[in-house]
Design a protein around this motif. Structure first.
Motif, mmCIF file in Angstrom:
data_model
loop_
_atom_site.group_PDB
_atom_site.id
_atom_site.type_symbol
_atom_site.label_atom_id
_atom_site.label_comp_id
_atom_site.label_asym_id
_atom_site.label_seq_id
_atom_site.Cartn_x
_atom_site.Cartn_y
_atom_site.Cartn_z
ATOM 1 N N ALA A 143 3.380 6.370 -11.288
ATOM 2 C CA ALA A 143 2.777 5.454 -10.254
ATOM 3 C C ALA A 143 2.145 4.501 -10.927
ATOM 4 O O ALA A 143 1.069 3.800 -9.980
ATOM 5 N N ASN A 144 2.937 3.499 -11.222
ATOM 6 C CA ASN A 144 2.463 1.764 -11.542
ATOM 7 C C ASN A 144 2.987 0.801 -10.285
ATOM 8 O O ASN A 144 3.042 0.690 -9.483
ATOM 9 N N GLN A 145 1.078 -0.113 -10.549
ATOM 10 C CA GLN A 145 0.861 -0.830 -9.559
ATOM 11 C C GLN A 145 0.650 -2.135 -10.126
ATOM 12 O O GLN A 145 0.273 -1.608 -10.804
ATOM 13 N N PHE A 146 1.087 -2.910 -9.977
ATOM 14 C CA PHE A 146 0.969 -4.938 -10.016
ATOM 15 C C PHE A 146 -0.318 -5.225 -9.170
ATOM 16 O O PHE A 146 0.600 -5.441 -7.760
ATOM 17 N N PHE A 147 -0.967 -6.146 -9.479
ATOM 18 C CA PHE A 147 -1.697 -7.096 -8.568
ATOM 19 C C PHE A 147 -2.266 -8.830 -9.447
ATOM 20 O O PHE A 147 -2.056 -9.055 -10.464
#
Length: 195
Positions: A143-147
């Motif tokens: 569930a990778n997310q980038f910010f």
């Protein structure tokens, strides 16, 4: 100011700060007395590390976490649920990234990050819904997310959040990785959707 923001403020100074600049960030307890050689990496920006702990803001309960012992000696201990392992990574002179590992797998990355910074900071999603786990052809399970984390107009750092549910080995972990440059190549290789 949270310990995380303190570390990031130092990291953002002049595009990567000297190891000694992190010595006295309030709220960080260093386990390693000095930067250590990293035998697991041959990447130039990751040949040294220094590990410690800090508390994330917004947590007040206690959870069971591994006590750090191995083999038959391994057990658990009670800890504040906001306690995280913090590791600086860099070359011989400068720190280039920061990794936090929190026990318990949770995908509420944006809310956790936003609680760590002052009211003027913004945490904006830039990519997610990744097709592949990093460095593999396997379906994404973390569930990778980038910010983009904008502390001020001039202070911008990039964060990635991902989980490891731990299977039947415990509570799992949530990892936050902070870098000075947008991880565009990683986002592309994982076939993430950019927002």
């Amino acid at each position: 100011m949270s310990p995380l923001q303190g570390l990031l403020d130092v990291l953002l100074a002049d595009g990567g700060a000297a190891w000694s600049a992190f010595e006295r960030v309030p709220g960080v307890q260093w386990r390693d007395p000095a930067p250590q050689d990293n035998p697991d990496s041959d990447a130039p920006d990751n040949v040294r590390y220094r590990a410690g702990t800090l508390l994330l803001s917004g947590y007040s309960g206690t959870i069971e976490v591994p006590d750090g012992k191995v083999g038959a000696e391994a057990g658990t201990r009670q800890a504040n649920e906001g306690e995280v392992g913090a590791t600086l990574n860099g070359d011989a002179q400068r720190v280039h990234s920061l990794v936090l590992v929190k026990f318990e797998a949770s995908e509420d990355y944006q809310q956790v990050l936003q609680r760590q910074f002052g009211a003027g900071a913004t945490v904006k999603p830039i990519a997610g819904q990744c097709a592949l786990d990093f460095g593999t052809t396997a379906e994404n399970t973390q569930a990778n997310q980038f910010f983009e984390v904008r502390l001020t107009d001039a202070k911008i750092v990039y964060a990635e959040g991902y989980v490891d549910d731990g299977g039947n080995q415990g509570p799992g972990t949530t990892t936050y990785q902070f870098t000075l440059t947008k991880p565009a190549q990683k986002i592309a290789s994982m076939r993430c959707k950019e927002f």
